[in-house]
Design an enzyme around this catalytic site. Structure first.
Site, mmCIF file in Angstrom:
data_model
loop_
_atom_site.group_PDB
_atom_site.id
_atom_site.type_symbol
_atom_site.label_atom_id
_atom_site.label_comp_id
_atom_site.label_asym_id
_atom_site.label_seq_id
_atom_site.Cartn_x
_atom_site.Cartn_y
_atom_site.Cartn_z
ATOM 1 N NE ARG A 168 7.091 7.288 4.474
ATOM 2 C CZ ARG A 168 6.430 6.217 4.009
ATOM 3 N NH1 ARG A 168 6.605 5.026 4.551
ATOM 4 N NH2 ARG A 168 5.599 6.349 2.994
ATOM 5 C CG ASP A 244 3.454 -1.523 -3.279
ATOM 6 O OD1 ASP A 244 3.574 -2.714 -3.614
ATOM 7 O OD2 ASP A 244 2.855 -1.171 -2.240
HETATM 8 P P1 AMP Z 1 1.211 -0.860 2.376
HETATM 9 O O1 AMP Z 1 0.805 -2.256 2.697
HETATM 10 O O2 AMP Z 1 1.314 0.004 3.569
HETATM 11 O O3 AMP Z 1 2.391 -0.820 1.494
HETATM 12 O O4 AMP Z 1 0.007 -0.248 1.547
HETATM 13 C C1 AMP Z 1 -0.417 -0.755 0.308
HETATM 14 C C2 AMP Z 1 -1.383 0.211 -0.341
HETATM 15 O O5 AMP Z 1 -2.549 0.368 0.466
HETATM 16 C C3 AMP Z 1 -0.834 1.596 -0.537
HETATM 17 O O6 AMP Z 1 -1.327 2.100 -1.738
HETATM 18 C C4 AMP Z 1 -1.376 2.355 0.652
HETATM 19 O O7 AMP Z 1 -1.458 3.734 0.393
HETATM 20 C C5 AMP Z 1 -2.747 1.729 0.798
HETATM 21 N N1 AMP Z 1 -3.263 1.855 2.169
HETATM 22 C C6 AMP Z 1 -2.805 1.244 3.273
HETATM 23 N N2 AMP Z 1 -3.522 1.604 4.354
HETATM 24 C C7 AMP Z 1 -4.468 2.452 3.932
HETATM 25 C C8 AMP Z 1 -5.541 3.185 4.552
HETATM 26 N N3 AMP Z 1 -5.775 3.104 5.862
HETATM 27 N N4 AMP Z 1 -6.305 3.981 3.774
HETATM 28 C C9 AMP Z 1 -6.076 4.083 2.458
HETATM 29 N N5 AMP Z 1 -5.117 3.424 1.809
HETATM 30 C C10 AMP Z 1 -4.308 2.622 2.527
HETATM 31 MG MG MG Z 2 3.563 0.685 0.980
#
Ligand code: AMP
Ligand code: MG
Length: 463
Positions: A168, A244
Site C-alpha cells: 500500500r 482508526d
Molecule cells: P480494520 O478493521 O482492518 O480497520 O482493523 C482493525 C484492527 O484490527 C487494526 O488494528 C488491525 O491491524 C487489526 N487486524 C485486522 N486484521 C488482523 C489480523 N489478521 N491480524 C492482526 N490484526 C488484525
Molecule cells: Mg483499519
C-alpha cells in the site's frame, strides 16, 4: 526499490514498534501496478525481485520496518489498536519531494496483533487493489495499491485460503486514532509532537498560525468534507468509518467491506458487521463529523474547548454547501445553490422510489424515461444559469462516471482469480476501471447493474 529514512521514526518511540515482515515460503507476484511505479519514479527489478520485495522477503536497502501504534472508536467503542497486520517498510521520496509511506499489509504479526495472525488472504487484498485503484482513477483521494503477491502459505479464515501481501502506498498512515493514542498517554508534549509532525508533512501552509492544533483540526476538516462529498458523488459506501480508519491526510483508507451502490438507496449498508446501519451511505457525513469531534477531543490539551466546538459545528453548513456544488455538477451546473437543491432532491427521491441505478441515471439523464417532467425543470434551471445543454453534458461527463467497480463484477473477478488463477480477467477489469469517465459501449457488462440473482447484499472485512 527505495532508500529513504522514515521521518516517522523521529517521533517519540511510543508511536511505533520495530518489527520484521515474516518470511514467505513461496512468494509469487499476482499483480503489479507499473503505472503507479512509473508515477512514483520507482525502478522495479525483474519479477522474482519484485515478488521478494512485495512479500517482505527482501527489505529495501536501509529499511527499518516498523508498525504504528494507534487507538480508535470502532462502531462507537474506544479500543487501543495499532498495525496488527501491516508493516511499514519506510517512506519513499518522489522527485518533487513528496514523501509517501510504503506499507505491507498481511506480512505477519506485530506487537499490536492481539489475537490476530497478522496475515491476509488473497481475495480481500485483491479487492483492496481493485477498488483503491478504481477510486484513484475516479479522481478521489485514496491510498494506492502497488502490488499483490501470494506468500505460498495458507491462512485460516472461514476456510483455508492462500495468504497474500498488499503493498500500500499512502500520503501517510496517520489517523484520527493516532491522535487518540497520543491523548491516551496524558502527556500534551506527545500530542504536540504529533501535531507538529503532521502539519509539516501534510499541511505546511497552516504552519505559523496562532494555535497549531486548531489549525490542524480546521485543515483536516476541510479535507474530510471534500473526501466524503467525493464518495457521495460516485456512490461509495466506506462501510467501516471507525476513527482508526480516518486518515489525517484526507485519503480514503482501509478497504474492508466497502461497496458502491447500484440502485440508489440512502440507507444502503453492505458490511456484514454493520447491523445498525451506522455507516450507511447517507450517514457518512454525520459520522465524519462525529469522528472529527473525537479528533478535536484528542487535541483538547492544546486547544480551547470553545474553539474546537466552533470548528466542529461549522461542519454541517460547509458540508451542505460543498455537497450542493457537487450534486449540481452532476447536473451540469457550475454553481448550484439552495435554489437548485429541490430539483436535486426530486431526482434522488425518484431514483430511490423506483430503485434506479445511481451511476447510470446521471449518464443517461437526457434520455431516461419517467423523468420527462423533471427534465423540463432541469433545462429551465440550466437556462436560468446561462448554461447550454451541450456545455452541461460535457461537464457532466467529467464528474459522472460511466463505470464503477460494481460489487457483482468485483466478486466475479475475484472468483475467477481465486478459483482458476485467471489474472487476465483481473487485468481487463483494471483496464476498464482506469478510464471511468470514458463512454463505453452501452452493452458492456461493466456498465450493467446486477441482475436480480447477481446482487451482492453483503460484504465482509476479510480479516
Ligand atoms: P480494520 O478493521 O482492518 O480497520 O482493523 C482493525 C484492527 O484490527 C487494526 O488494528 C488491525 O491491524 C487489526 N487486524 C485486522 N486484521 C488482523 C489480523 N489478521 N491480524 C492482526 N490484526 C488484525
Ligand atoms: Mg483499519
Amino acid at each position: 526499490m527505495f532508500d529513504a529514512a522514515s521521518t516517522y521514526l523521529d517521533l517519540p518511540d511510543v508511536f511505533y514498534s520495530s518489527v520484521h515482515p515474516r518470511k514467505a515460503s513461496k512468494p509469487r507476484l499476482v499483480v503489479v501496478n507499473t503505472a503507479l511505479a512509473a508515477e512514483l519514479g520507482m525502478v522495479l527489478g525483474d519479477e522474482p525481485t519484485q515478488a521478494n520485495w512485495f512479500s517482505g522477503n527482501v527489505l529495501p536497502i536501509g529499511a527499518t520496518p516498523f508498525a504504528q501504534a494507534y487507538a480508535g472508536h470502532q462502531f462507537g467503542h474506544f479500543t487501543v489498536l495499532g498495525d496488527g497486520r501491516a508493516i511499514m517498510l519506510g517512506e519513499y521520496v518522489l522527485e518533487n519531494g513528496t514523501r509517501v509511506d510504503i506499507q505491507l499489509k498481511g506480512a505477519g504479526k506485530t506487537p499490536y496483533s492481539r489475537n490476530g495472525d497478522g496475515l491476509a488472504a488473497l481475495g480481500p487484498m485483491l479487492r483492496e487493489y481493485i477498488i483503491s485503484e478504481a477510486m484513484a482513477h475516479l479522481g478521489i483521494p485514496t491510498t494506492r495499491s502497488l502490488a499483490v503477491t501470494t506468500t505460498g502459505d495458507m491462512v485460516r479464515r472461514e476456510t483455508i485460503q492462500l495468504g497474500a501481501v498488499l503493498t500500500r502506498v499512502a500520503a501517510s498512515h496517520i489517523r484520527v486514532g493516532t491522535f487518540q493514542f497520543a491523548a491516551l498517554q496524558q502527556d500534551a508534549r506527545l500530542t504536540q509532537s504529533l501535531v507538529d509532525y503532521t502539519l509539516a508533512r501534510h499541511y505546511p501552509e497552516y504552519i505559523g498560525q496562532e494555535n497549531s492544533a486548531a489549525a490542524l483540526l480546521q485543515a483536516v476538516m476541510y479535507r474530510q468534507v471534500d473526501l466524503i462529498v467525493a464518495w457521495m458523488r460516485v456512490g461509495f459506501v466506506h462501510g467501516v468509518m471507525n476513527t482508526d480508519n480516518m486518515s489525517i491526510a484526507g485519503e480514503t483508507i482501509d478497504y474492508g467491506p466497502c461497496a458502491f451502490i447500484d440502485a440508489y438507496d440512502p440507507q444502503a449498508v453492505f458490511s456484514s458487521i454493520d447491523a445498525q446501519g451506522r455507516y450507511a451511505f447517507a450517514n457518512q457525513p454525520v459520522i465524519a463529523q462525529w469522528n472529527l469531534a473525537r479528533f478535536a477531543e484528542s487535541l483538547l490539551p492544546l486547544i480551547e474547548i470553545d474553539q474546537a466546538r466552533e470548528i466542529i459545528d461549522s461542519f454541517s453548513d460547509l458540508f451542505r454547501t460543498r455537497w450542493l456544488t457537487m450534486m449540481g455538477s452532476k447536473l451540469g451546473m457550475t454553481n448550484a445553490d439552495e435554489a437548485d437543491a429541490k430539483l436535486i432532491q426530486q431526482l434522488l427521491d425518484w431514483m430511490h422510489h423506483n430503485g434506479v441505478d445511481y451511476t447510470n441515471t446521471f449518464r443517461e439523464l437526457d434520455t431516461i424515461s419517467g423523468l420527462e417532467d423533471w427534465r423540463v425543470r432541469w433545462h429551465q434551471h440550466l437556462a436560468r444559469q446561462g448554461i447550454s445543454l451541450e456545455d452541461a453534458k460535457r461537464n457532466m461527463h467529467q464528474v459522472n462516471p460511466a463505470v464503477i467497480p460494481r460489487n457483482h463484477q468485483v466478486e466475479r473477478v475475484l472468483r475467477a482469480v481465486n478459483d482458476a488463477g485467471f489474472v487476465d480477467v483481473l487485468q481487463e477489469f483494471l483496464d476498464v476501471l482506469s478510464s471511468p469517465y470514458q463512454d463505453m459501449p452501452a452493452d458492456t457488462p461493466y456498465c450493467q447493474p446486477p441482475l436480480a440473482d447477481e446482487v451482492v447484499h453483503q460484504t465482509f472485512c476479510g480479516t
